[in-house]
Design a protein around this motif. Structure first.
Motif, PDB file in Angstrom:
ATOM      1  N   SER A  91      11.526 -30.108  40.340  1.00 37.71           N
ATOM      2  CA  SER A  91      11.643 -30.014  41.705  1.00 37.71           C
ATOM      3  C   SER A  91      11.783 -28.774  42.329  1.00 37.71           C
ATOM      4  O   SER A  91      11.138 -28.200  43.124  1.00 37.71           O
ATOM      5  N   ARG A  92      12.893 -27.832  41.732  1.00 36.16           N
ATOM      6  CA  ARG A  92      13.075 -26.610  42.310  1.00 36.16           C
ATOM      7  C   ARG A  92      11.996 -25.777  42.247  1.00 36.16           C
ATOM      8  O   ARG A  92      11.432 -24.717  42.955  1.00 36.16           O
ATOM      9  N   TYR A  93      11.440 -25.817  40.837  1.00 38.07           N
ATOM     10  CA  TYR A  93      10.340 -24.978  40.716  1.00 38.07           C
ATOM     11  C   TYR A  93       9.384 -25.243  41.419  1.00 38.07           C
ATOM     12  O   TYR A  93       8.453 -24.153  41.757  1.00 38.07           O
ATOM     13  N   LEU A  94       8.746 -26.240  41.560  1.00 37.88           N
ATOM     14  CA  LEU A  94       7.537 -26.791  42.157  1.00 37.88           C
ATOM     15  C   LEU A  94       7.666 -26.308  43.533  1.00 37.88           C
ATOM     16  O   LEU A  94       6.820 -25.789  44.353  1.00 37.88           O
ATOM     17  N   ASN A  95       8.762 -26.368  44.259  1.00 37.01           N
ATOM     18  CA  ASN A  95       9.063 -26.243  45.678  1.00 37.01           C
ATOM     19  C   ASN A  95       8.864 -24.698  45.854  1.00 37.01           C
ATOM     20  O   ASN A  95       8.537 -24.251  46.859  1.00 37.01           O
ATOM     21  N   ARG A  96       9.415 -23.887  45.028  1.00 36.39           N
ATOM     22  CA  ARG A  96       9.304 -22.646  45.101  1.00 36.39           C
ATOM     23  C   ARG A  96       7.902 -22.335  44.979  1.00 36.39           C
ATOM     24  O   ARG A  96       7.328 -21.452  45.603  1.00 36.39           O
ATOM     25  N   ARG A  97       7.012 -22.601  43.881  1.00 41.72           N
ATOM     26  CA  ARG A  97       5.574 -22.158  43.780  1.00 41.72           C
ATOM     27  C   ARG A  97       4.726 -22.772  44.841  1.00 41.72           C
ATOM     28  O   ARG A  97       3.782 -22.029  45.220  1.00 41.72           O
ATOM     29  N   TYR A  98       4.914 -23.855  45.776  1.00 41.63           N
ATOM     30  CA  TYR A  98       4.255 -24.464  46.657  1.00 41.63           C
ATOM     31  C   TYR A  98       4.738 -23.275  47.889  1.00 41.63           C
ATOM     32  O   TYR A  98       3.714 -22.942  48.604  1.00 41.63           O
ATOM     33  N   LEU A 119      17.998 -26.077  25.298  1.00 42.62           N
ATOM     34  CA  LEU A 119      16.931 -26.386  25.931  1.00 42.62           C
ATOM     35  C   LEU A 119      15.514 -25.329  25.526  1.00 42.62           C
ATOM     36  O   LEU A 119      15.546 -24.231  25.569  1.00 42.62           O
ATOM     37  N   VAL A 120      14.379 -25.969  25.075  1.00 46.90           N
ATOM     38  CA  VAL A 120      13.319 -25.514  24.450  1.00 46.90           C
ATOM     39  C   VAL A 120      12.049 -25.932  25.267  1.00 46.90           C
ATOM     40  O   VAL A 120      11.925 -26.812  25.550  1.00 46.90           O
ATOM     41  N   LEU A 121      11.790 -24.649  25.764  1.00 45.68           N
ATOM     42  CA  LEU A 121      10.489 -24.819  26.669  1.00 45.68           C
ATOM     43  C   LEU A 121       9.366 -24.312  26.121  1.00 45.68           C
ATOM     44  O   LEU A 121       9.087 -22.980  25.626  1.00 45.68           O
ATOM     45  N   ALA A 122       8.188 -24.886  25.550  1.00 48.09           N
ATOM     46  CA  ALA A 122       6.959 -24.410  25.471  1.00 48.09           C
ATOM     47  C   ALA A 122       5.872 -24.539  26.454  1.00 48.09           C
ATOM     48  O   ALA A 122       5.760 -25.682  27.004  1.00 48.09           O
ATOM     49  N   VAL A 123       5.219 -23.433  26.820  1.00 50.22           N
ATOM     50  CA  VAL A 123       4.214 -23.447  27.993  1.00 50.22           C
ATOM     51  C   VAL A 123       2.884 -22.751  27.690  1.00 50.22           C
ATOM     52  O   VAL A 123       2.874 -21.691  27.015  1.00 50.22           O
ATOM     53  N   ASP A 124       2.102 -23.090  28.425  1.00 50.11           N
ATOM     54  CA  ASP A 124       0.645 -22.345  28.422  1.00 50.11           C
ATOM     55  C   ASP A 124       0.999 -21.263  29.369  1.00 50.11           C
ATOM     56  O   ASP A 124       1.156 -21.786  30.706  1.00 50.11           O
ATOM     57  N   GLU A 125       0.893 -20.244  29.166  1.00 54.78           N
ATOM     58  CA  GLU A 125       1.123 -19.159  29.971  1.00 54.78           C
ATOM     59  C   GLU A 125       0.066 -18.958  31.210  1.00 54.78           C
ATOM     60  O   GLU A 125       0.361 -18.358  32.413  1.00 54.78           O
ATOM     61  N   THR A 172      -0.892 -21.592  32.775  1.00 56.68           N
ATOM     62  CA  THR A 172      -0.343 -22.365  33.691  1.00 56.68           C
ATOM     63  C   THR A 172       0.917 -22.162  34.510  1.00 56.68           C
ATOM     64  O   THR A 172       1.128 -21.833  35.538  1.00 56.68           O
ATOM     65  N   VAL A 173       1.936 -21.681  33.398  1.00 55.22           N
ATOM     66  CA  VAL A 173       3.156 -21.422  33.936  1.00 55.22           C
ATOM     67  C   VAL A 173       3.343 -19.888  33.467  1.00 55.22           C
ATOM     68  O   VAL A 173       3.805 -19.522  32.528  1.00 55.22           O
ATOM     69  N   PRO A 174       3.001 -18.968  34.440  1.00 59.16           N
ATOM     70  CA  PRO A 174       3.122 -17.649  34.003  1.00 59.16           C
ATOM     71  C   PRO A 174       4.561 -16.999  34.078  1.00 59.16           C
ATOM     72  O   PRO A 174       4.893 -15.838  33.714  1.00 59.16           O
ATOM     73  N   ASP A 175       5.542 -17.961  34.572  1.00 62.17           N
ATOM     74  CA  ASP A 175       6.880 -17.144  34.733  1.00 62.17           C
ATOM     75  C   ASP A 175       7.878 -18.236  34.096  1.00 62.17           C
ATOM     76  O   ASP A 175       8.490 -18.989  34.740  1.00 62.17           O
ATOM     77  N   PRO A 176       7.715 -18.441  32.719  1.00 63.44           N
ATOM     78  CA  PRO A 176       8.489 -19.631  32.060  1.00 63.44           C
ATOM     79  C   PRO A 176       9.983 -19.378  32.111  1.00 63.44           C
ATOM     80  O   PRO A 176      10.906 -20.357  32.155  1.00 63.44           O
ATOM     81  N   ARG A 196      11.752 -18.074  34.731  1.00 61.27           N
ATOM     82  CA  ARG A 196      12.041 -18.612  35.942  1.00 61.27           C
ATOM     83  C   ARG A 196      12.391 -20.118  36.096  1.00 61.27           C
ATOM     84  O   ARG A 196      13.358 -20.875  36.315  1.00 61.27           O
ATOM     85  N   LEU A 197      11.499 -20.805  35.245  1.00 60.32           N
ATOM     86  CA  LEU A 197      11.518 -22.296  35.053  1.00 60.32           C
ATOM     87  C   LEU A 197      12.803 -22.609  34.121  1.00 60.32           C
ATOM     88  O   LEU A 197      13.649 -23.571  34.539  1.00 60.32           O
ATOM     89  N   VAL A 198      13.101 -21.798  33.172  1.00 60.85           N
ATOM     90  CA  VAL A 198      14.262 -22.370  32.246  1.00 60.85           C
ATOM     91  C   VAL A 198      15.603 -21.941  33.265  1.00 60.85           C
ATOM     92  O   VAL A 198      16.502 -22.599  33.193  1.00 60.85           O
ATOM     93  N   ASP A 199      15.627 -20.606  34.081  1.00 57.16           N
ATOM     94  CA  ASP A 199      16.719 -20.465  34.958  1.00 57.16           C
ATOM     95  C   ASP A 199      16.712 -21.780  35.867  1.00 57.16           C
ATOM     96  O   ASP A 199      17.936 -21.840  36.301  1.00 57.16           O
ATOM     97  N   ASP A 200      15.910 -22.310  36.196  1.00 56.50           N
ATOM     98  CA  ASP A 200      15.964 -23.499  37.164  1.00 56.50           C
ATOM     99  C   ASP A 200      16.787 -24.673  36.378  1.00 56.50           C
ATOM    100  O   ASP A 200      17.442 -25.197  37.190  1.00 56.50           O
TER     101      ASP A 200
END
Length: 503
Positions: A296-303, A468-474, A476-480, A482-486
């Motif tokens: 929610s925090r990440y999407l709120n910032r991206r929007y 916490l292990v995050l795997a992303v398509d860059e 789609t998510v160019p700032d992974p 920041r998402l981990v920080d969230d």
């Protein structure tokens, strides 16, 4: 698989030549096994389809430099004795596993990386880039479908890194992590297997005896059937037309073939338990709530960045549908002790991909009280506990393969995953320090690549921490990061609010 994957797979296959043991057993009961092998399960066949060429990857931080010869010797005494890790997949009209003689050097990769004058931060980035590059390659079918990459590089968290990569057709994630743990021993007692935490599930009350108890039992069965029916209908709808909201976390077509970036970060298990005990839920409930808060925090910032909104506090569109597709092992886990006995040639621990799916919706909103994310998460998980969705999806998947074929089943599964947004899983790890062939383990960070989703979340506990292990398509998510920080910030806010509310 994309052109890059095919070229690298072919090059790898040319470099590594497998020696296959074609000698036939004399015993009548073993002759058929050697000649015909063991048929692949429907799930294993699914993971060999072009759109589902999935690999599980486990990054392990170690407390000392890796002795390659010691690791080889340890693998020969454990992993190579497991049937799946000593078999090749034979393609054809009836794919099968065929036992073979394993050449251990074909599975050990020690890259030459020059890091003498580099800083710890640049070494962290080098390891991250190397592991990310693995997601553009696939394991060759000419040998057993696994390898281990040894990076004797000191990073900010460990003295060396070992990366175990296994094709998903060899087993589900829970079974493979359990098998990995069965290859380890406690550092305090080199002969003892790791100790896993007790189950945190709460037991339901029977509702009493006599007429009231009977009525309650009937009511629970009716609720279970109703929830299962609703979940099955939603599952069918998701496999055909029901899509998640197109958010900045939703992957586009072909995302399964894109390069993935793997980011991992520590979370405090003690903080998670503070929230768990205060709210009266499970660790998994807390992890679901933290995930809802972080997304929610990440999407709120991206929007807010996209719309250049004035109100930076609440930029989320209403009624966002964001769901995870969870793989559920419908077979009871054999446990690490049974797997250790299996690798010694004893016992008959069950093995293989026997998995169903469950779709779970994450609440996406900006709540005033951070603890509301935990409360909403509890509602979601409690609802899923009263459903047989995963068992139904497993059984229906087997039926579809038999009646319509593996390609139809793969197309339906691909659409179902593509119509949801993220993958989510959590596994409880050892409560004390363990060693990987006499190398003390600092952390375990497992993940997966090859499936058609842009974001994969995995929580792995070990001692008093959670990775916490995050795997992303860059793309789609160019700032992974920041998402981990969230996630880190969401846990802090929820824990602080919990303590404040309790006091």
């Amino acid at each position: 698989m994309g052109p890059d994957k095919e070229e690298k797979s072919t090059a790898t296959t040319k470099k590594r030549v497998l020696t296959i043991n074609t000698e036939k057993k004399k015993k009548k009961g073993e002759e058929k096994h050697d000649e015909d092998g063991e048929a692949l399960s429907p799930a294993a066949r699914l993971f060999h389809q072009r759109s589902f060429n999935c690999h599980i990857i486990a990054m392990m931080g170690l407390a000392k430099r890796i002795d390659v010869d010691a690791v080889k010797a340890g693998l020969e005494e454990t992993l190579l004795r497991h049937p799946r890790f000593s078999s090749v997949m034979v393609p054809g009209t009836k794919e099968r596993w065929l036992r073979t003689k394993v050449v251990i050097d074909n599975h050990i990769v020690v890259p030459d990386l020059n890091v003498e004058d580099s800083s710890l931060s640049s070494r962290d980035q080098l390891v991250e880039d190397y592991v990310s590059s693995l997601s553009t390659t696939t394991l060759p079918l000419s040998q057993p479908l696994w390898d281990i990459h040894i990076l004797n590089i000191r990073t900010s968290e460990a003295e060396a890194i070992a990366v175990l990569r296994v094709h998903h057709s060899l087993g589900d994630g829970v079974s493979l992590i359990s098998l990995l743990l069965a290859c380890t021993r406690r550092t305090s007692d080199p002969n003892a297997l790791p100790t896993l935490p007790d189950s945190q599930r709460r037991s339901a009350h029977s509702g009493g005896r006599g007429l009231c108890g009977f009525i309650m039992s009937i009511w629970k069965v009716m609720v279970l059937m109703w929830h299962t029916l609703v979940d099955v209908l939603l599952f069918v709808a998701t496999s055909t037309f029901l899509k998640d909201t197109e958010t900045p976390l939703k992957g586009k077509g072909g995302v399964g073939f894109h390069r993935k970036r793997f980011i991992h970060r520590y979370l405090s298990l003690d903080d998670v338990k503070v929230v768990k005990n205060a709210v009266g839920c499970t660790v998994n409930d807390v992890l679901v709530g933290i995930t809802s808060a972080a997304l929610s925090r990440y999407l709120n910032r991206r929007y807010g960045e996209m719309d250049d909104a004035k109100d930076k506090k609440k930029n989320l569109p209403p009624n966002i549908r964001l769901r995870t597709t969870m793989l559920v092992n419908v077979r009871k886990n054999s446990g690490i002790h049974a797997l250790a006995e299996l690798m010694k040639g004893h016992g008959g621990a069950r093995w293989g991909n026997r998995i169903g799916y469950a779709i779970l919706r994450f609440p996406i909103a900006m709540f005033e009280d951070p603890v509301d994310y935990i409360r909403k998460g509890m509602e979601v998980t409690e609802r899923k506990k009263n459903s047989l969705e995963s068992i139904f999806t497993y059984a229906s998947g087997v039926l579809i393969v038999k009646l319509l074929g593996i390609k139809v089943a793969a197309a339906l599964c691909h659409r179902m995953l593509s119509n949801t947004t993220v993958s989510f899983s959590s596994i409880a790890g050892p409560v004390e320090e363990i060693g990987f062939y006499d190398h003390p383990l600092v952390y375990i960070a497992p993940s997966v690549y090859g499936h058609p989703q842009a974001v994969t979340l995995h929580f792995q506990s070990y001692m008093n921490k959670i990775k916490l292990v995050l795997a992303v398509d860059e793309l789609t998510v160019p700032d992974p990061k920041r998402l981990v920080d969230d996630f880190v910030e969401s846990l802090k806010l929820i824990k602080d609010a919990t303590v404040k509310n309790s006091s």
